[in-house]
Scaffold this active site. Sequence first.
Site, PDB file in Angstrom:
ATOM      1  CE  LYS A  96      23.223  39.971  48.660  1.00  0.00           C
ATOM      2  NZ  LYS A  96      22.907  40.835  47.554  1.00  0.00           N
ATOM      3  CB  SER A 162      25.481  49.439  43.361  1.00  0.00           C
ATOM      4  OG  SER A 162      25.154  48.922  44.516  1.00  0.00           O
TER       5      SER A 162
END
Length: 364
Positions: A96, A162
């Site tokens: 991340k 997404s």
Amino acid sequence: MSVTSPAHPIIDDSAVFDRADAIPGLPHEQVVFCEDAASGLKAIIGIHSTTLGPAMGGTRFYPYPDQGSALTDVLRLSRGMTFKAAIAGVALGGGKAVIIGDPTTQKTPELLRAYGRFVDTLGGRYLTAGDIGTGAEDLDIVGESTPHVLGRTATSGGSGNSGPLTALGVYQAMRAAAAVAWGDPSLTDRVIGVEGVGKVGSELIALLAAEGARIVATDVDRAGLARIVERFPDVTTTDDVIGEKLDVYAPCALGATLTESSIERLTASVVCGAANNQLIEPGIDDLLHRLGIAWVPDYAANGGGLIQVDGERAGADADVTRHRVEAIYDTVTSIFERSASESVATGRAADQLVQERLRTGRTA
């Protein structure tokens, strides 16, 4: 141990390692601090695990109050991505990144390109995508500096936003939890409180509305909430969704909303949403279990976007990818079955499955 020199301030070098090692046996492999003075970029990239494949995780652009808060977030989120990838059965690890700043005022092409250059130095160990504060168009710019980007716009060869497939996965997870709670996966006429109406929450509301659920929504972004009401006039708004009488609580904003005090006020029988790290601490999972609340571990519910970019990386057909996202229903069902058979909370049941896959290096 602290290190000092005439040229540098005192640095407590235990701080990162202690925090990265907070989960016994699952330390982070690498944490990278990135700063580019010319563009104003300040970012942190966390690579938690590459056991199953290159670390994958979105880039969160957020105005953290301090660097310590940003570090905490990237460590928790990157670890969560390891678990999300493992439970989804994809050949990816967990990573991340966070960019510290206000994306509405500080996000520039120069800053995004600088960030891309830092991603590129990792040589593909970390693959980035979108998250809060970053979208497909931003990733197109990041992609000017590195090929290690997924989720770009369709015109740039990516799979695009997404949000819809992430929402589809949450929706299927919610249906699986409904089948456990009420013996029927239908959400028709169920009162569902959606906390956060961003790019995932809004798409989840669309799916729920199409099925005939009764939706109560909230968001700190009042303009975004107003757009939802304009789009779905039957949606009710509130400032305190947990305080409403609900069948399902769907946290879809920032994490850590499930605490002892919030659960005392919770009327929902099911908790299932898109937010990462929903529990303020791991013990909350056991509390939900004891109270008979069907909680879907967040990393199991919100893996649709990850499955999407994995499909993009593999060149999979869109219908194949969608089918894999819909199979989150089966994954969540298996978690509840393990929870029941072993008399453990759902979070522990899901964690056991992840640990097995990490130990064997096995994807689904």
